[in-house]
Scaffold this motif. Structure first.
Motif, mmCIF file in Angstrom:
data_model
loop_
_atom_site.group_PDB
_atom_site.id
_atom_site.type_symbol
_atom_site.label_atom_id
_atom_site.label_comp_id
_atom_site.label_asym_id
_atom_site.label_seq_id
_atom_site.Cartn_x
_atom_site.Cartn_y
_atom_site.Cartn_z
ATOM 1 N N ASN A 184 -59.940 56.899 -12.251
ATOM 2 C CA ASN A 184 -59.193 56.754 -13.494
ATOM 3 C C ASN A 184 -57.772 56.261 -13.190
ATOM 4 O OD1 ASN A 184 -58.327 56.863 -16.123
ATOM 5 N ND2 ASN A 184 -58.160 59.092 -16.194
ATOM 6 N N GLY A 185 -57.628 54.953 -13.028
ATOM 7 C CA GLY A 185 -56.327 54.361 -12.735
ATOM 8 C C GLY A 185 -55.961 54.355 -11.277
ATOM 9 N N ALA A 186 -56.654 55.140 -10.476
ATOM 10 C CA ALA A 186 -56.451 55.209 -9.034
ATOM 11 C C ALA A 186 -57.646 55.937 -8.452
ATOM 12 C CB ALA A 186 -55.143 55.929 -8.692
ATOM 13 N N ALA A 187 -57.720 55.994 -7.128
ATOM 14 C CA ALA A 187 -58.768 56.777 -6.471
ATOM 15 C C ALA A 187 -58.268 58.206 -6.353
ATOM 16 C CB ALA A 187 -59.093 56.189 -5.104
ATOM 17 N N ASN A 188 -58.588 59.024 -7.355
ATOM 18 C CA ASN A 188 -58.023 60.371 -7.490
ATOM 19 C C ASN A 188 -58.937 61.423 -6.884
ATOM 20 O OD1 ASN A 188 -55.796 59.455 -9.246
ATOM 21 N ND2 ASN A 188 -57.429 59.072 -10.711
ATOM 22 N N PHE A 189 -58.328 62.363 -6.165
ATOM 23 C CA PHE A 189 -59.052 63.474 -5.566
ATOM 24 C C PHE A 189 -58.343 64.766 -5.928
ATOM 25 C CE2 PHE A 189 -59.448 66.471 -1.951
ATOM 26 C CZ PHE A 189 -60.817 66.692 -2.006
ATOM 27 N N SER A 190 -59.109 65.766 -6.391
ATOM 28 C CA SER A 190 -58.540 67.061 -6.758
ATOM 29 C C SER A 190 -59.308 68.172 -6.049
ATOM 30 C CB SER A 190 -58.612 67.290 -8.271
ATOM 31 O OG SER A 190 -57.889 66.290 -8.971
ATOM 32 N N HIS A 191 -58.570 69.104 -5.487
ATOM 33 C CA HIS A 191 -59.157 70.252 -4.785
ATOM 34 C C HIS A 191 -58.818 71.526 -5.536
ATOM 35 C CE1 HIS A 191 -58.839 73.680 -1.951
ATOM 36 N NE2 HIS A 191 -59.901 73.161 -1.388
ATOM 37 N N TYR A 192 -59.842 72.333 -5.818
ATOM 38 C CA TYR A 192 -59.695 73.620 -6.491
ATOM 39 C C TYR A 192 -60.115 74.710 -5.513
ATOM 40 C CZ TYR A 192 -59.815 70.786 -10.802
ATOM 41 O OH TYR A 192 -59.586 69.856 -11.784
ATOM 42 N N THR A 193 -59.233 75.632 -5.197
ATOM 43 C CA THR A 193 -59.572 76.707 -4.274
ATOM 44 C C THR A 193 -60.637 77.621 -4.861
ATOM 45 O OG1 THR A 193 -57.338 76.654 -3.345
ATOM 46 C CG2 THR A 193 -58.646 78.629 -2.922
ATOM 47 N N THR A 194 -60.582 77.844 -6.178
ATOM 48 C CA THR A 194 -61.630 78.559 -6.906
ATOM 49 C C THR A 194 -62.071 77.688 -8.073
ATOM 50 O OG1 THR A 194 -60.167 79.699 -8.475
ATOM 51 C CG2 THR A 194 -60.493 80.744 -6.324
ATOM 52 N N ALA A 195 -63.084 78.116 -8.766
ATOM 53 C CA ALA A 195 -63.610 77.319 -9.881
ATOM 54 C C ALA A 195 -62.597 77.159 -11.005
ATOM 55 C CB ALA A 195 -64.888 77.946 -10.407
ATOM 56 N N THR A 196 -61.625 78.083 -11.110
ATOM 57 C CA THR A 196 -60.684 78.055 -12.229
ATOM 58 C C THR A 196 -59.224 77.907 -11.792
ATOM 59 O OG1 THR A 196 -60.573 80.477 -12.221
ATOM 60 C CG2 THR A 196 -62.205 79.459 -13.668
ATOM 61 N N SER A 197 -58.974 77.658 -10.516
ATOM 62 C CA SER A 197 -57.593 77.568 -10.038
ATOM 63 C C SER A 197 -56.964 76.232 -10.429
ATOM 64 C CB SER A 197 -57.540 77.737 -8.522
ATOM 65 O OG SER A 197 -58.263 76.699 -7.878
ATOM 66 N N THR A 198 -55.638 76.166 -10.352
ATOM 67 C CA THR A 198 -54.913 74.920 -10.587
ATOM 68 C C THR A 198 -55.183 73.961 -9.433
ATOM 69 O OG1 THR A 198 -53.162 76.102 -11.756
ATOM 70 C CG2 THR A 198 -52.633 73.895 -10.920
ATOM 71 N N PRO A 199 -55.550 72.722 -9.742
ATOM 72 C CA PRO A 199 -55.940 71.821 -8.652
ATOM 73 C C PRO A 199 -54.745 71.282 -7.869
ATOM 74 C CG PRO A 199 -56.003 70.656 -10.739
ATOM 75 C CD PRO A 199 -55.721 72.098 -11.069
ATOM 76 N N GLU A 200 -54.996 71.008 -6.598
ATOM 77 C CA GLU A 200 -54.087 70.217 -5.787
ATOM 78 C C GLU A 200 -54.547 68.771 -5.873
ATOM 79 O OE1 GLU A 200 -52.562 72.745 -2.079
ATOM 80 O OE2 GLU A 200 -54.741 72.637 -2.185
ATOM 81 N N LYS A 201 -53.591 67.863 -6.064
ATOM 82 C CA LYS A 201 -53.930 66.464 -6.301
ATOM 83 C C LYS A 201 -53.709 65.626 -5.051
ATOM 84 C CE LYS A 201 -54.627 66.903 -10.834
ATOM 85 N NZ LYS A 201 -55.887 66.537 -11.506
#
Length: 206
Positions: A126-143
């Motif tokens: 979506n506009g770039a090659a974006n990757f998001s990591h979530y430590t848990t299923a509901t945590s705030t992602p690291e981009k």
């Protein structure tokens, strides 16, 4: 590079063009900046151009769709393929050869799972090659961002976000792709920095 004495390469974000001509299908709609890094034999210089991609009217390699889904802007979420006690989803394996990736030396996921074992990761274009990591299923992602190197069967992540299970160790974020299908992805490290062995990661699409 037609200017006498100038040598260099183009960085088109998903790879580098090290020859005087390269053809590729760019998978990200929108305005994208490509950078030429050149030299006259002394100091390096850079020049940039903006490339506008309005429509993806040429099919991408199937690996792109397997990783991010047919709706590339929405993307796809991946989680560890934890099928139950004793299953192999994050484990020590022989080093130096992806062909031995599914040979388990130690089932670390069963004995000492990583802190993000129940987390997830998301890939999109979506506009770039974006990757998001979530430590848990509901945590705030690291981009972060990612590069899919289809020709060399590699997946690279960079920025603040790390691959699920990165506790096995990989500072440069480069993983060999053993398997990539619509619903399964197996990644491999030749040499885990934390353990000094190979390491295998097994994911499934959520």
């Amino acid at each position: 590079m037609e200017t006498p004495g100038v040598t260099g390469y183009w960085n088109y974000n998903l790879g580098k063009a090290l020859t005087n001509e390269v053809t590729f299908v760019y998978p990200i709609p929108g305005k994208n900046t490509f950078t030429f890094v050149g030299t006259l034999g002394g100091e390096f210089f850079t020049k940039t151009i903006d490339v506008q991609v309005n429509q993806l009217d040429v099919a991408l390699d199937q690996d792109w769709y397997d990783l991010v889904s047919d709706n590339t802007a929405v993307g796809k979420t991946w989680v560890f393929d934890r099928q139950g006690p004793g299953s192999l989803w994050w484990f020590m394996s022989p080093g130096g050869n992806p062909e031995g990736a599914m040979t388990a030396w130690w089932n670390a996921g069963n004995d000492a799972p990583p802190v993000d074992a129940a987390g997830k990761m998301h890939f999109d274009l979506n506009g770039a090659a974006n990757f998001s990591h979530y430590t848990t299923a509901t945590s705030t992602p690291e981009k972060g961002s990612f590069v899919l190197d289809v020709a060399n069967k590699r997946l690279m992540v960079s920025g603040a976000a790390k691959m699920l299970g990165s506790a096995a160790g990989n500072a440069d974020g480069v993983y060999s792709i053993v398997t990539l299908t619509e619903d399964k992805m197996v990644l491999y490290l030749n040499n885990s920095e934390a353990y000094g062995t190979g390491w295998t990661f097994v994911f499934k699409a959520e």
